[in-house]
Scaffold this motif. Structure first.
Motif, PDB file in Angstrom:
ATOM      1  N   LEU A  50       0.881   7.058 -16.670  1.00 39.27           N
ATOM      2  CA  LEU A  50       0.166   6.052 -17.167  1.00 39.27           C
ATOM      3  C   LEU A  50       0.662   5.094 -16.376  1.00 39.27           C
ATOM      4  O   LEU A  50      -0.129   3.919 -16.761  1.00 39.27           O
ATOM      5  N   ILE A  51       1.739   4.940 -16.388  1.00 34.58           N
ATOM      6  CA  ILE A  51       2.598   3.748 -15.598  1.00 34.58           C
ATOM      7  C   ILE A  51       2.021   3.188 -14.220  1.00 34.58           C
ATOM      8  O   ILE A  51       1.500   2.986 -13.719  1.00 34.58           O
ATOM      9  N   THR A  52       2.009   4.226 -13.477  1.00 40.91           N
ATOM     10  CA  THR A  52       0.491   4.916 -12.091  1.00 40.91           C
ATOM     11  C   THR A  52      -0.844   3.596 -12.601  1.00 40.91           C
ATOM     12  O   THR A  52      -1.511   3.142 -11.801  1.00 40.91           O
ATOM     13  N   LYS A  53      -1.769   4.190 -13.360  1.00 44.08           N
ATOM     14  CA  LYS A  53      -2.207   4.173 -13.748  1.00 44.08           C
ATOM     15  C   LYS A  53      -2.311   2.593 -13.968  1.00 44.08           C
ATOM     16  O   LYS A  53      -3.255   1.949 -13.587  1.00 44.08           O
ATOM     17  N   ALA A  54      -1.557   2.027 -15.169  1.00 42.01           N
ATOM     18  CA  ALA A  54      -1.914   0.436 -15.385  1.00 42.01           C
ATOM     19  C   ALA A  54      -1.313   0.056 -14.320  1.00 42.01           C
ATOM     20  O   ALA A  54      -1.871  -1.362 -14.297  1.00 42.01           O
ATOM     21  N   PHE A  55      -0.536   0.229 -13.343  1.00 42.08           N
ATOM     22  CA  PHE A  55      -0.344  -0.357 -12.030  1.00 42.08           C
ATOM     23  C   PHE A  55      -1.281  -0.544 -11.315  1.00 42.08           C
ATOM     24  O   PHE A  55      -1.619  -1.531 -10.481  1.00 42.08           O
ATOM     25  N   LYS A  56      -2.426   0.490 -11.211  1.00 38.87           N
ATOM     26  CA  LYS A  56      -3.550   0.140 -10.318  1.00 38.87           C
ATOM     27  C   LYS A  56      -4.539  -0.483 -10.429  1.00 38.87           C
ATOM     28  O   LYS A  56      -5.330  -1.304 -10.185  1.00 38.87           O
ATOM     29  N   LEU A  57      -4.368  -0.623 -11.789  1.00 40.27           N
ATOM     30  CA  LEU A  57      -5.579  -1.433 -11.919  1.00 40.27           C
ATOM     31  C   LEU A  57      -5.272  -2.895 -12.518  1.00 40.27           C
ATOM     32  O   LEU A  57      -6.131  -3.952 -12.007  1.00 40.27           O
ATOM     33  N   VAL A  58      -4.008  -3.433 -12.229  1.00 36.67           N
ATOM     34  CA  VAL A  58      -2.751  -4.108 -12.217  1.00 36.67           C
ATOM     35  C   VAL A  58      -2.932  -5.221 -10.681  1.00 36.67           C
ATOM     36  O   VAL A  58      -3.681  -5.916 -10.352  1.00 36.67           O
ATOM     37  N   LEU A  59      -3.069  -4.165  -9.671  1.00 35.57           N
ATOM     38  CA  LEU A  59      -2.780  -4.360  -8.471  1.00 35.57           C
ATOM     39  C   LEU A  59      -4.627  -4.788  -7.843  1.00 35.57           C
ATOM     40  O   LEU A  59      -4.928  -5.568  -7.243  1.00 35.57           O
ATOM     41  N   ASP A  60      -5.310  -4.119  -8.402  1.00 32.96           N
ATOM     42  CA  ASP A  60      -6.851  -4.431  -8.281  1.00 32.96           C
ATOM     43  C   ASP A  60      -7.317  -5.131  -7.938  1.00 32.96           C
ATOM     44  O   ASP A  60      -8.223  -6.262  -7.656  1.00 32.96           O
ATOM     45  N   LYS A  61      -6.640  -6.272  -9.610  1.00 33.81           N
ATOM     46  CA  LYS A  61      -7.389  -7.477  -9.645  1.00 33.81           C
ATOM     47  C   LYS A  61      -6.707  -8.972  -8.984  1.00 33.81           C
ATOM     48  O   LYS A  61      -6.257 -10.225  -9.352  1.00 33.81           O
ATOM     49  N   ASN A  62      -5.337  -7.904  -9.058  1.00 37.85           N
ATOM     50  CA  ASN A  62      -3.822 -10.033  -7.949  1.00 37.85           C
ATOM     51  C   ASN A  62      -3.636  -8.877  -6.642  1.00 37.85           C
ATOM     52  O   ASN A  62      -3.186  -9.824  -6.204  1.00 37.85           O
ATOM     53  N   PHE A  63      -4.365  -8.234  -5.473  1.00 40.44           N
ATOM     54  CA  PHE A  63      -3.200  -7.353  -4.441  1.00 40.44           C
ATOM     55  C   PHE A  63      -3.280  -8.551  -3.719  1.00 40.44           C
ATOM     56  O   PHE A  63      -3.216  -8.756  -2.591  1.00 40.44           O
ATOM     57  N   ILE A  64      -4.353 -10.032  -4.107  1.00 41.27           N
ATOM     58  CA  ILE A  64      -4.690 -10.842  -2.666  1.00 41.27           C
ATOM     59  C   ILE A  64      -3.002 -12.443  -3.507  1.00 41.27           C
ATOM     60  O   ILE A  64      -2.724 -11.857  -1.956  1.00 41.27           O
ATOM     61  N   GLN A  65      -2.857 -12.167  -4.578  1.00 35.14           N
ATOM     62  CA  GLN A  65      -2.120 -13.514  -4.218  1.00 35.14           C
ATOM     63  C   GLN A  65      -0.675 -12.487  -4.708  1.00 35.14           C
ATOM     64  O   GLN A  65       0.729 -12.793  -3.995  1.00 35.14           O
ATOM     65  N   ASP A  66      -0.386 -11.315  -4.756  1.00 33.57           N
ATOM     66  CA  ASP A  66       0.256 -10.953  -5.291  1.00 33.57           C
ATOM     67  C   ASP A  66       0.883  -9.030  -4.446  1.00 33.57           C
ATOM     68  O   ASP A  66       0.476  -8.488  -4.442  1.00 33.57           O
ATOM     69  N   LYS A  67       2.174  -9.548  -3.353  1.00 32.14           N
ATOM     70  CA  LYS A  67       2.543  -8.254  -2.118  1.00 32.14           C
ATOM     71  C   LYS A  67       3.916  -8.363  -2.583  1.00 32.14           C
ATOM     72  O   LYS A  67       3.593  -6.990  -1.588  1.00 32.14           O
ATOM     73  N   ARG A  68       4.114  -8.377  -3.755  1.00 30.17           N
ATOM     74  CA  ARG A  68       5.823  -7.472  -3.916  1.00 30.17           C
ATOM     75  C   ARG A  68       5.804  -7.088  -4.510  1.00 30.17           C
ATOM     76  O   ARG A  68       5.212  -7.025  -6.306  1.00 30.17           O
ATOM     77  N   PRO A  69       6.693  -5.616  -4.685  1.00 31.62           N
ATOM     78  CA  PRO A  69       6.399  -4.518  -5.746  1.00 31.62           C
ATOM     79  C   PRO A  69       6.622  -5.556  -7.261  1.00 31.62           C
ATOM     80  O   PRO A  69       6.768  -4.797  -8.136  1.00 31.62           O
ATOM     81  N   ALA A  70       8.005  -6.197  -6.780  1.00 32.17           N
ATOM     82  CA  ALA A  70       8.192  -7.078  -8.180  1.00 32.17           C
ATOM     83  C   ALA A  70       7.440  -7.850  -8.776  1.00 32.17           C
ATOM     84  O   ALA A  70       7.921  -8.207 -10.015  1.00 32.17           O
ATOM     85  N   ASP A  71       6.056  -8.166  -8.255  1.00 35.61           N
ATOM     86  CA  ASP A  71       5.218  -9.108  -8.829  1.00 35.61           C
ATOM     87  C   ASP A  71       4.503  -7.906  -9.800  1.00 35.61           C
ATOM     88  O   ASP A  71       3.805  -8.419 -10.885  1.00 35.61           O
TER      89      ASP A  71
END
Length: 285
Positions: free
Chosen positions: A181-202
């Motif tokens: 579940l957390i991995t799915k949530a991460f991938k959704l957030v990643l797809d929307k934010n990968f340009i501005q957020d490059k760190r795992p902490a983000d």
């Protein structure tokens, strides 16, 4: 070589489909008339295809697919694609925008994307084709007082049938562990934010968990750490822009959030084994 523009084309629904839904059944002749299908592009809507018979060749995000049997194909709004070839084909198409999709279906589509073409059994082929025929009939009843609600409801039923095929395929991981579940949530957030957020902490902050726990979940589910997925998402977008636009590598680096052009170049070489320019030249048609 396919023609390039400054950016990847985004094709919108034609004006006659101003309700945000288009549905139909097409023989091969219609596909050959469509120049849009031959050149790489994105859609600003969700694209569902039921291939009933024939053989088709799709390219979706640099991966070529030969489809010889009855199959369902889902192409998400952000995916770059084109039809390479089709032989003796008969297929149904549904194009539908976010506004007309049930919110739960939209969420599930975002979770399963990107997907690959999926063969369907004769039983499900019949069921999905019947649902398509109903949608087509309702699509053509433009004078009906309940035109949009009935069309929207029938098309969402059709989308649910597509979703059920993909969800059935992924049932082996559907005993849904927290890691998954957390991995799915991460991938959704990643797809929307990968340009501005490059760190795992983000991403850990967005998901309200620690960096170490996010890494543990993603590593256990996918075999790779969070940083790898962030870099791969950036590289995929870089490949799209290199292949489908005439922007310079420096312009692409800036667009993807890298002011340090040298760092972006090293990252691309590390991920692909070649320079960005080599990738562009190698992938010219």
């Amino acid at each position: 070589m396919t023609s390039k523009s400054k950016s990847i084309p985004v094709n919108t629904l034609a004006k006659e489909f101003d309700k945000g839904i288009a549905v139909g059944k097409y023989p091969i002749a219609d596909l050959r008339l469509s120049k849009e299908a031959e050149y790489s592009h994105r859609h600003d809507y969700h694209f569902f295809i039921l291939q009933e018979k024939g053989t088709s060749y799709f390219e979706i995000d640099f991966e070529k697919h030969q489809i010889k049997e009855p199959s369902v194909i889902y192409i998400a709004p952000n995916q770059v694609h084109r039809v390479l070839k089709a032989e003796n084909i008969k297929f149904y198409l549904l194009a539908i925008n976010n506004e007309n999709l049930h919110s739960e279906y939209l969420k599930l589509l975002q979770e399963i994307s990107p997907t690959k073409p999926l063969p369907v059994s004769s039983k499900h082929l019949f069921l999905i084709s019947q649902a398509f025929l109903l949608c087509i009939d309702l699509f053509e009843e433009r004078e009906s007082k309940l035109y949009l609600p009935s069309l929207k409801d029938s098309c969402n039923t059709l989308v649910s049938l597509f979703l059920s095929q993909y969800l059935e395929k992924s049932k082996q991981v559907d005993i849904i562990s927290r890691f998954y579940l957390i991995t799915k949530a991460f991938k959704l957030v990643l797809d929307k934010n990968f340009i501005q957020d490059k760190r795992p902490a983000d991403y850990a902050q967005k998901l309200n968990i620690s960096v170490s726990y996010l890494n543990e979940c993603v590593k256990n589910t996918t075999g790779f750490h969070v940083t790898y997925h962030i870099q791969q998402r950036v590289i995929l977008e870089a490949k799209r822009l290199l292949y489908h636009s005439d922007k310079s590598v420096k312009e692409i680096a800036t667009e993807l959030g890298y002011e340090d052009y040298a760092y972006f170049s090293r990252l691309f070489i590390k991920s692909t084994g070649m320079t960005a320019l080599t990738f562009r030249n190698k992938n010219h048609d």
